[in-house]
Design an enzyme around this catalytic site. Structure first.
Site, mmCIF file in Angstrom:
data_model
loop_
_atom_site.group_PDB
_atom_site.id
_atom_site.type_symbol
_atom_site.label_atom_id
_atom_site.label_comp_id
_atom_site.label_asym_id
_atom_site.label_seq_id
_atom_site.Cartn_x
_atom_site.Cartn_y
_atom_site.Cartn_z
ATOM 1 N N MET A 287 0.850 -1.201 0.000
ATOM 2 C CA MET A 287 0.000 0.000 0.000
ATOM 3 C C MET A 287 0.885 1.251 0.000
ATOM 4 O O MET A 287 0.816 2.088 0.883
ATOM 5 C CB MET A 287 -0.939 -0.045 1.214
ATOM 6 N N GLY A 288 1.743 1.355 -1.027
ATOM 7 C CA GLY A 288 2.522 2.587 -1.227
ATOM 8 C C GLY A 288 1.705 3.537 -2.079
ATOM 9 O O GLY A 288 0.478 3.454 -2.109
ATOM 10 N N ARG A 289 2.394 4.404 -2.812
ATOM 11 C CA ARG A 289 1.674 5.407 -3.614
ATOM 12 C C ARG A 289 0.728 4.769 -4.629
ATOM 13 O O ARG A 289 -0.428 5.139 -4.738
ATOM 14 C CB ARG A 289 2.676 6.271 -4.402
ATOM 15 N N ILE A 290 1.267 3.798 -5.404
ATOM 16 C CA ILE A 290 0.444 3.218 -6.479
ATOM 17 C C ILE A 290 -0.644 2.310 -5.884
ATOM 18 O O ILE A 290 -1.795 2.322 -6.327
ATOM 19 C CB ILE A 290 1.331 2.478 -7.511
ATOM 20 N N ARG B 62 6.788 -5.556 -10.930
ATOM 21 C CA ARG B 62 7.926 -6.161 -11.623
ATOM 22 C C ARG B 62 7.640 -7.644 -11.798
ATOM 23 O O ARG B 62 7.124 -8.304 -10.888
ATOM 24 C CB ARG B 62 9.225 -5.984 -10.820
ATOM 25 N N HIS C 188 4.662 -3.883 -20.652
ATOM 26 C CA HIS C 188 5.233 -2.943 -19.663
ATOM 27 C C HIS C 188 4.883 -1.486 -20.023
ATOM 28 O O HIS C 188 5.768 -0.667 -20.263
ATOM 29 C CB HIS C 188 6.758 -3.124 -19.551
ATOM 30 N N GLU D 239 11.831 -9.632 -20.210
ATOM 31 C CA GLU D 239 11.195 -8.659 -21.117
ATOM 32 C C GLU D 239 12.150 -8.332 -22.242
ATOM 33 O O GLU D 239 13.344 -8.117 -21.976
ATOM 34 C CB GLU D 239 10.827 -7.388 -20.342
ATOM 35 N N THR E 205 1.503 -5.065 -12.198
ATOM 36 C CA THR E 205 2.074 -3.932 -12.937
ATOM 37 C C THR E 205 3.364 -3.474 -12.257
ATOM 38 O O THR E 205 3.851 -2.379 -12.552
ATOM 39 C CB THR E 205 1.090 -2.736 -12.961
#
Ligand code: DGY
Length: 319
Positions: free
Chosen positions: A152-155, A235, A283, A264, A233
């Site tokens: 639960m960070g910024r994104i 890594r 990505h 990737e 979304t």
């Protein structure tokens, strides 16, 4: 003061760099080859790099004059930050400016996978749509379902905002409580096992590091609902991709929406490509025009601050 920019980035950012430094830009439509990076870094004081460039002891030893490494991304698992600290080279990244765009992508993947959008489009384009059918391409409801947000960070927080708008019940894991998410979106902090066990959707929003590599593997998929959908979304290597394929193929979980992969670009013989219940994109989490511009500008400002010996706008600290 010479600097190297390892990809052709948007004009506004190049103008910022060009105004304060003599810049060399790798303009080919593919990442700068390792040996070229090693050669070109030798006479540079600044490096503006991408997540596709590995920045390690070897690069730092060659770039003996480097005063800053400025990454155009929020994630920096491609950079040996401890080695940069040993060389006295600050590392910049671009948090904040891509938060909402990346959360939009994660939510788009969640919706597309749940409602079988890509599969439906393939069906239509193949000319298979003969009539309205009461049982055609039935998906899963997103509204009122339970979402588990790993990190639960910024994104993660912005993902929770979107989920709350769909009246979803929100569970999350994190090193510490996020009181704002708990207050604003009624999010509940739980152990990973509980999150996996109770969620209809699991969305990954944690950085890749020693603790999170293969955080989700066969054991964790077995704890999820057989209908659950995984969205990543963050890594690729946070998820054991071989185990994910098996879980999807054998119905251990219901589907996946993936923007990131262990390797990737995703090799065209990867078995994930054979599955109908996955939505795969290359990505593009932060890939809106405005956001990529903002990321490039922030990376340019970090670069210039670094070569001038000023504090970076956003500096990554060694763990
Ligand atoms: C990042 O910033 O780390 C993304 O993966 C690219 O936007």
């Amino acid at each position: 003061m010479k600097v190297l920019v390892t990809r052709d980035i948007l004009e506004e950012a190049l103008a910022i760099v060009g105004a304060s430094a003599e810049m060399e830009v790798w303009r080919e439509p593919y990442p700068i080859p390792r040996e070229v990076l090693l050669e070109k870094v030798a006479d540079k004081v600044g490096l503006l790099c991408m997540l596709t460039d590995r920045i390690d002891d070897e690069v730092l030893a060659r770039g003996a004059n480097l005063r800053v490494v400025s990454q155009m991304a929020v994630g920096y698992d491609n950079i040996d930050v401890a080695a940069c600290a040993r060389y006295g080279v600050p590392v910049g990244n671009t948090p904040g400016v891509l938060t909402e765009t990346t959360a939009d992508t994660a939510f788009a993947l969640l919706l597309a996978t749940a409602r079988r959008m890509n599969e439906s489009e393939r069906f239509l384009r193949a000319g298979l749509w003969k009539m309205w059918d009461p049982t055609l391409l039935l998906g899963r409801d997103v509204h009122h379902a339970t979402i588990g947000i790993i990190g639960m960070g910024r994104i993660g927080y912005e993902m929770a905002r979107r989920a709350y708008g769909f009246q979803m019940h929100i569970l999350y894991t994190g090193n510490r409580p996020n009181e704002e998410a708990e207050r604003n979106f009624e999010a509940q902090r739980v152990e990973l096992a509980t999150l996996l066990n109770q969620s209809d959707f699991v969305s990954v929003h944690t950085p890749l590091n020693g603790q999170t590599r293969h955080l989700l593997g066969a054991e964790q998929f077995a704890q999820m609902k057989p209908t659950a959908i995984l969205v990543n979304t963050a890594r690729g290597a946070i998820v054991d991709q071989k185990a994910l394929y098996i879980a999807l193929n054998e119905g251990v979980i219901g589907g996946a929406g993936l923007d990131v992969f262990e390797r990737e670009p995703l090799p065209m013989d990867d078995p994930l490509l054979t599955l109908p219940n996955v939505v795969l994109v290359p990505h593009i989490g932060s890939a809106s025009i405005a956001t990529r511009n903002n990321m490039a500008v922030l990376a340019a400002k970090n670069l210039i601050a670094g070569i001038q010996g000023k504090p970076l706008l956003h500096q990554v600290l060694p763990a």
